[in-house]
Scaffold this motif. Structure first.
Motif, PDB file in Angstrom:
ATOM      1  N   LYS A 153       9.521  10.022   4.819  1.00  0.00           N
ATOM      2  CA  LYS A 153       9.387   9.097   3.686  1.00  0.00           C
ATOM      3  C   LYS A 153       9.930   9.733   2.407  1.00  0.00           C
ATOM      4  O   LYS A 153      10.599   9.063   1.609  1.00  0.00           O
ATOM      5  CB  LYS A 153       7.921   8.675   3.506  1.00  0.00           C
ATOM      6  N   ASP A 162       5.365  12.265   6.411  1.00  0.00           N
ATOM      7  CA  ASP A 162       5.617  12.302   4.969  1.00  0.00           C
ATOM      8  C   ASP A 162       7.005  12.831   4.639  1.00  0.00           C
ATOM      9  O   ASP A 162       7.648  12.350   3.707  1.00  0.00           O
ATOM     10  CB  ASP A 162       4.550  13.135   4.258  1.00  0.00           C
ATOM     11  N   ILE A 184       5.221   1.779  11.646  1.00  0.00           N
ATOM     12  CA  ILE A 184       4.935   2.576  10.460  1.00  0.00           C
ATOM     13  C   ILE A 184       5.548   3.963  10.594  1.00  0.00           C
ATOM     14  O   ILE A 184       5.586   4.537  11.690  1.00  0.00           O
ATOM     15  CB  ILE A 184       3.414   2.667  10.205  1.00  0.00           C
ATOM     16  N   ASN A 205       3.099   2.016   2.305  1.00  0.00           N
ATOM     17  CA  ASN A 205       3.468   2.393   3.669  1.00  0.00           C
ATOM     18  C   ASN A 205       4.921   2.012   3.938  1.00  0.00           C
ATOM     19  O   ASN A 205       5.380   0.943   3.527  1.00  0.00           O
ATOM     20  CB  ASN A 205       2.571   1.679   4.692  1.00  0.00           C
ATOM     21  N   TRP A 206       5.623   2.889   4.640  1.00  0.00           N
ATOM     22  CA  TRP A 206       7.018   2.653   4.995  1.00  0.00           C
ATOM     23  C   TRP A 206       7.076   2.279   6.477  1.00  0.00           C
ATOM     24  O   TRP A 206       6.385   2.868   7.312  1.00  0.00           O
ATOM     25  CB  TRP A 206       7.842   3.914   4.764  1.00  0.00           C
ATOM     26  N   ASN A 222       3.154   8.963  -4.620  1.00  0.00           N
ATOM     27  CA  ASN A 222       2.839   9.180  -3.212  1.00  0.00           C
ATOM     28  C   ASN A 222       3.983   9.843  -2.462  1.00  0.00           C
ATOM     29  O   ASN A 222       3.853  10.153  -1.282  1.00  0.00           O
ATOM     30  CB  ASN A 222       2.496   7.845  -2.550  1.00  0.00           C
ATOM     31  N   GLY A 240       4.976   7.555   9.817  1.00  0.00           N
ATOM     32  CA  GLY A 240       3.823   8.367   9.474  1.00  0.00           C
ATOM     33  C   GLY A 240       4.155   9.730   8.884  1.00  0.00           C
ATOM     34  O   GLY A 240       3.333  10.330   8.209  1.00  0.00           O
ATOM     35  N   GLU A 262       0.817  -1.218   0.000  1.00  0.00           N
ATOM     36  CA  GLU A 262       0.000   0.000   0.000  1.00  0.00           C
ATOM     37  C   GLU A 262       0.846   1.261   0.000  1.00  0.00           C
ATOM     38  O   GLU A 262       0.330   2.360   0.108  1.00  0.00           O
ATOM     39  CB  GLU A 262      -0.953   0.009   1.203  1.00  0.00           C
TER      40      GLU A 262
END
Length: 180
Positions: free
Chosen positions: A54, A51, A47, A40-41, A105, A49, A38
């Motif tokens: 990431k 951004d 996780i 997600n990192w 994303n 969260g 999906e």
């Protein structure tokens, strides 16, 4: 990897992508990084969260020997990736439906063109559309964006009655066989 230092450096990055292809540090073992299906990192099973973190990580990502790594000049960390590091989550198309810009994303937009080719790959029982993002790093196209690209290809009417073809920036990309 120290998250506080990385977070502080997010706003100080001058170049969008550092020269990770020039870096060949030792592998840092014991660090678990993952990117799930999906987009997600995860770090050590938790996780990520934020951004900005990431996005920072995506800029120091390197594909080497069929593996993904986060790379700095002094260390590299293996990243387990389910499908691809990037996910195509949106797109823009010009008024004539001739040129398509794909949006990821991770705050990156790319043209669907000769340098960023779309390819359908069979993964298990699924046919999944992938796009070359940069430096042999791929992104997979979300289902909703793929369906929109199919609609654009149908409006363009580029293919035969058997094969659906999408055109963007004077390149043709096969989306699959047409069914009756």
């Amino acid at each position: 990897m120290n998250f506080a230092d990385l977070l502080n450096s997010v706003n100080s990055i001058e170049e969008k992508y550092p020269p990770v292809h020039l870096w060949d540090p030792d592998l840092c073992v014991g660090v678990e990084m993952k990117i799930d299906r999906e987009g997600n990192w995860f770090y050590q099973g938790s996780i990520i969260g934020r951004d900005k973190i990431k996005i920072l990580f995506s800029r120091i990502l390197k594909f080497e020997d069929n593996n993904y790594y986060l790379v700095t000049p002094v260390e590299k960390v293996l990243v387990n990736v389910d499908l691809a590091p990037y996910m195509i989550v949106d797109y823009e198309v010009d008024i004539d439906h001739k040129n398509i810009i794909l949006k990821t994303n991770l705050d990156l937009s790319i043209p669907l063109d000769k340098d960023h080719k779309l390819e359908i790959k069979k993964i298990g029982d699924e046919q999944i559309p992938f796009v070359q993002i940069r430096n042999n790093i791929e992104g997979f196209i979300s289902r909703s964006v793929y369906y929109s690209l199919i609609e654009i290809a149908l409006m363009q009417d580029n293919g035969s009655s058997e094969l659906l073809t999408l055109k963007s920036f004077d390149c043709n990309f096969e989306l699959g066989e047409m069914s009756d």
